[in-house]
Design a protein around this motif. Structure first.
Motif, PDB file in Angstrom:
ATOM      1  N   ILE A   1     -26.885   5.678 -17.007  1.00 56.81           N
ATOM      2  CA  ILE A   1     -27.050   4.237 -17.169  1.00 56.81           C
ATOM      3  C   ILE A   1     -25.666   3.638 -17.402  1.00 56.81           C
ATOM      4  CG2 ILE A   1     -28.186   2.360 -18.402  1.00 56.81           C
ATOM      5  CD1 ILE A   1     -30.219   4.359 -19.465  1.00 56.81           C
ATOM      6  N   ILE A   2     -25.323   2.625 -16.617  1.00 56.76           N
ATOM      7  CA  ILE A   2     -24.040   1.940 -16.739  1.00 56.76           C
ATOM      8  C   ILE A   2     -24.107   0.948 -17.900  1.00 56.76           C
ATOM      9  CG2 ILE A   2     -22.491   0.287 -15.608  1.00 56.76           C
ATOM     10  CD1 ILE A   2     -23.490   1.495 -12.916  1.00 56.76           C
ATOM     11  N   ALA A   3     -23.041   0.908 -18.696  1.00 54.79           N
ATOM     12  CA  ALA A   3     -22.903  -0.100 -19.750  1.00 54.79           C
ATOM     13  C   ALA A   3     -22.171  -1.310 -19.166  1.00 54.79           C
ATOM     14  CB  ALA A   3     -22.133   0.469 -20.933  1.00 54.79           C
ATOM     15  N   ASP A   4     -22.816  -2.458 -19.176  1.00 53.14           N
ATOM     16  CA  ASP A   4     -22.212  -3.678 -18.624  1.00 53.14           C
ATOM     17  C   ASP A   4     -22.377  -4.820 -19.622  1.00 53.14           C
ATOM     18  OD1 ASP A   4     -20.854  -5.096 -16.599  1.00 53.14           O
ATOM     19  OD2 ASP A   4     -22.726  -5.848 -15.770  1.00 53.14           O
ATOM     20  N   ASP A   5     -22.016  -4.547 -20.885  1.00 56.04           N
ATOM     21  CA  ASP A   5     -22.256  -5.531 -21.936  1.00 56.04           C
ATOM     22  C   ASP A   5     -21.425  -6.803 -21.774  1.00 56.04           C
ATOM     23  OD1 ASP A   5     -20.394  -3.474 -22.387  1.00 56.04           O
ATOM     24  OD2 ASP A   5     -20.271  -3.900 -24.519  1.00 56.04           O
ATOM     25  N   LYS A   6     -20.345  -6.758 -20.998  1.00 52.44           N
ATOM     26  CA  LYS A   6     -19.553  -7.963 -20.722  1.00 52.44           C
ATOM     27  C   LYS A   6     -19.979  -8.656 -19.429  1.00 52.44           C
ATOM     28  CE  LYS A   6     -15.457  -6.355 -23.227  1.00 52.44           C
ATOM     29  NZ  LYS A   6     -14.016  -6.003 -23.130  1.00 52.44           N
ATOM     30  N   ARG A   7     -20.980  -8.125 -18.777  1.00 53.02           N
ATOM     31  CA  ARG A   7     -21.544  -8.703 -17.539  1.00 53.02           C
ATOM     32  C   ARG A   7     -20.549  -8.692 -16.372  1.00 53.02           C
ATOM     33  NH1 ARG A   7     -24.731  -9.362 -21.585  1.00 53.02           N
ATOM     34  NH2 ARG A   7     -26.443 -10.874 -21.581  1.00 53.02           N
TER      35      ARG A   7
ATOM     36  N   LEU B   1     -19.726  -6.308 -14.138  1.00 52.01           N
ATOM     37  CA  LEU B   1     -20.267  -5.755 -12.905  1.00 52.01           C
ATOM     38  C   LEU B   1     -21.424  -6.605 -12.397  1.00 52.01           C
ATOM     39  CD1 LEU B   1     -19.877  -3.491 -10.909  1.00 52.01           C
ATOM     40  CD2 LEU B   1     -21.363  -2.045 -12.295  1.00 52.01           C
ATOM     41  N   ALA B   2     -22.218  -7.135 -13.318  1.00 52.78           N
ATOM     42  CA  ALA B   2     -23.331  -8.004 -12.919  1.00 52.78           C
ATOM     43  C   ALA B   2     -22.826  -9.226 -12.168  1.00 52.78           C
ATOM     44  CB  ALA B   2     -24.133  -8.419 -14.144  1.00 52.78           C
ATOM     45  N   VAL B   3     -21.705  -9.792 -12.614  1.00 52.53           N
ATOM     46  CA  VAL B   3     -21.114 -10.933 -11.922  1.00 52.53           C
ATOM     47  C   VAL B   3     -20.543 -10.499 -10.573  1.00 52.53           C
ATOM     48  CG1 VAL B   3     -19.204 -12.610 -11.980  1.00 52.53           C
ATOM     49  CG2 VAL B   3     -20.625 -12.254 -14.011  1.00 52.53           C
TER      50      VAL B   3
ATOM     51  N   SER C   1     -27.568  -1.714 -17.380  1.00 46.26           N
ATOM     52  CA  SER C   1     -28.145  -2.658 -18.337  1.00 46.26           C
ATOM     53  C   SER C   1     -27.013  -3.284 -19.130  1.00 46.26           C
ATOM     54  CB  SER C   1     -29.130  -1.955 -19.272  1.00 46.26           C
ATOM     55  OG  SER C   1     -29.777  -2.887 -20.118  1.00 46.26           O
ATOM     56  N   CYS C   2     -27.207  -4.525 -19.552  1.00 51.87           N
ATOM     57  CA  CYS C   2     -26.129  -5.279 -20.198  1.00 51.87           C
ATOM     58  C   CYS C   2     -26.041  -4.999 -21.694  1.00 51.87           C
ATOM     59  CB  CYS C   2     -26.318  -6.770 -19.930  1.00 51.87           C
ATOM     60  SG  CYS C   2     -26.063  -7.203 -18.207  1.00 51.87           S
ATOM     61  N   ASP C   3     -25.906  -3.729 -22.024  1.00 53.12           N
ATOM     62  CA  ASP C   3     -25.718  -3.298 -23.401  1.00 53.12           C
ATOM     63  C   ASP C   3     -24.723  -2.141 -23.397  1.00 53.12           C
ATOM     64  OD1 ASP C   3     -27.638  -4.883 -25.176  1.00 53.12           O
ATOM     65  OD2 ASP C   3     -29.000  -4.201 -23.592  1.00 53.12           O
ATOM     66  N   SER C   4     -24.391  -1.649 -24.583  1.00 57.81           N
ATOM     67  CA  SER C   4     -23.364  -0.616 -24.725  1.00 57.81           C
ATOM     68  C   SER C   4     -23.917   0.778 -24.423  1.00 57.81           C
ATOM     69  CB  SER C   4     -22.812  -0.634 -26.146  1.00 57.81           C
ATOM     70  OG  SER C   4     -23.836  -0.223 -27.062  1.00 57.81           O
TER      71      SER C   4
ATOM     72  N   ALA D   1     -16.765   2.436 -14.377  1.00 57.36           N
ATOM     73  CA  ALA D   1     -17.619   1.939 -15.459  1.00 57.36           C
ATOM     74  C   ALA D   1     -17.874   3.024 -16.483  1.00 57.36           C
ATOM     75  CB  ALA D   1     -18.951   1.443 -14.882  1.00 57.36           C
ATOM     76  N   GLU D   2     -18.125   2.577 -17.711  1.00 57.16           N
ATOM     77  CA  GLU D   2     -18.591   3.476 -18.757  1.00 57.16           C
ATOM     78  C   GLU D   2     -20.098   3.670 -18.600  1.00 57.16           C
ATOM     79  OE1 GLU D   2     -16.610   5.040 -20.700  1.00 57.16           O
ATOM     80  OE2 GLU D   2     -14.783   3.905 -20.215  1.00 57.16           O
ATOM     81  N   THR D   3     -20.521   4.910 -18.715  1.00 60.76           N
ATOM     82  CA  THR D   3     -21.936   5.216 -18.553  1.00 60.76           C
ATOM     83  C   THR D   3     -22.353   6.231 -19.613  1.00 60.76           C
ATOM     84  OG1 THR D   3     -21.880   7.209 -17.154  1.00 60.76           O
ATOM     85  CG2 THR D   3     -21.492   5.103 -16.049  1.00 60.76           C
ATOM     86  N   THR D   4     -23.624   6.545 -19.610  1.00 56.27           N
ATOM     87  CA  THR D   4     -24.151   7.534 -20.554  1.00 56.27           C
ATOM     88  C   THR D   4     -23.693   8.951 -20.248  1.00 56.27           C
ATOM     89  OG1 THR D   4     -26.168   7.551 -19.212  1.00 56.27           O
ATOM     90  CG2 THR D   4     -26.184   6.190 -21.210  1.00 56.27           C
ATOM     91  N   ILE D   5     -23.030   9.176 -19.115  1.00 58.97           N
ATOM     92  CA  ILE D   5     -22.456  10.497 -18.817  1.00 58.97           C
ATOM     93  C   ILE D   5     -20.933  10.445 -18.829  1.00 58.97           C
ATOM     94  CG2 ILE D   5     -24.472  11.287 -17.516  1.00 58.97           C
ATOM     95  CD1 ILE D   5     -22.793  10.776 -14.928  1.00 58.97           C
ATOM     96  N   GLY D   6     -20.365   9.361 -19.366  1.00 57.03           N
ATOM     97  CA  GLY D   6     -18.917   9.195 -19.411  1.00 57.03           C
ATOM     98  C   GLY D   6     -18.448   8.152 -18.398  1.00 57.03           C
ATOM     99  N   ARG D   7     -17.143   7.972 -18.313  1.00 55.02           N
ATOM    100  CA  ARG D   7     -16.579   7.000 -17.376  1.00 55.02           C
ATOM    101  C   ARG D   7     -16.642   7.572 -15.961  1.00 55.02           C
ATOM    102  NH1 ARG D   7     -14.133   2.279 -17.656  1.00 55.02           N
ATOM    103  NH2 ARG D   7     -12.675   1.635 -16.022  1.00 55.02           N
ATOM    104  N   ILE D   8     -17.091   6.758 -15.028  1.00 52.23           N
ATOM    105  CA  ILE D   8     -17.207   7.216 -13.642  1.00 52.23           C
ATOM    106  C   ILE D   8     -16.465   6.287 -12.690  1.00 52.23           C
ATOM    107  CG2 ILE D   8     -19.484   8.277 -14.038  1.00 52.23           C
ATOM    108  CD1 ILE D   8     -20.609   5.876 -12.283  1.00 52.23           C
TER     109      ILE D   8
END
Length: 224
Positions: free
Chosen positions: A102-108, A110-112, A75-78, A19-26
């Motif tokens: 914080i993980i970016a999950d704007d396409k949902r 990971l949430a799904v 959170s479901c934002d960029s 996932a893309e996160t505030t510290i880069g892709r992990i």
């Protein structure tokens, strides 16, 4: 959009993800390393309850660190949105830094995958928001605890720390923790422990609570 993912049960292998996160892709497993992790999701950036939650975790980060727990939010934002929001969180809590991703999950996606969507809470476009999910994952990548809060109710992180203390204590000792247990209080001896093994396993001794049935199953001992 489907709001149903694969149900995860306690003891299941927690799925790895990138996932893309505030510290880069992990890669989640690589990011965890040999630590435990707590993953907690949020409906949206720049929302009031979420701001209090993320600021609370940032403020008590040393409590997670000393327990070898790595927190990570979703959170479901960029990422760009998250980074702007972090400045508000730091200001709200009077923090000089924000010490977890914080993980970016704007396409949902990971949430799904992790079944974290709340079908009754939707954004302006009618897309389901994430509920306030909590996953505690141990160092072997097994799911040890899950909690689901509605979007309207903020989490109690004192309770989450209490649960972590109980999980780690009971992993290494033949005890369980009773209702409202807190670190340092008495524990319950497991029913599977034979009476002959008590002196070796519980050198501090035990006390048995007498009950009308006469059964000797309520055995208390100081916290190991």
């Amino acid at each position: 959009m489907s709001v149903q993912g694969k149900a995860l049960n306690l003891g299941d292998q927690f799925p790895n993800f990138q996932a893309e996160t505030t510290i880069g892709r992990i890669d989640f497993y690589e990011w965890m390393g040999d630590s435990w992790a707590i993953l907690f999701s949020h409906p949206s950036d720049y929302t009031p309850v979420c701001t209090t939650e993320l600021s609370r975790v940032a403020g008590i980060l040393p409590e997670f660190t000393k327990r070898n727990i790595k927190p990570i939010a979703l959170s479901c934002d960029s990422v760009e949105s998250h980074k702007g929001w972090i400045e508000d969180i730091k200001s709200f809590a009077k923090l000089s830094e924000f010490g977890y991703p914080i993980i970016a999950d704007d396409k949902r996606e990971l949430a799904v995958k992790l079944n974290m969507l709340d079908k009754d809470e939707r954004d302006k476009a009618g897309i389901p928001l994430t509920c306030r999910a909590v996953f505690i994952i141990d160092a072997s990548k097994k799911l040890r605890l899950t909690l689901l809060y509605p979007a309207s109710t903020g989490r109690n992180f004192n309770e989450i720390l209490r649960v972590i203390d109980s999980l780690k204590l009971t992993d290494n000792n033949k005890v369980a923790t009773p209702a409202d247990w807190e670190h340092g209080k008495e524990c319950m001896v497991l029913p599977t422990v034979q009476q002959d093994d008590i002196p070796k396993l519980f050198p501090q001794g035990i006390k048995t609570v007498e009950v009308p049935s006469g059964k000797k199953y309520l055995r208390m001992t100081p916290q190991p």
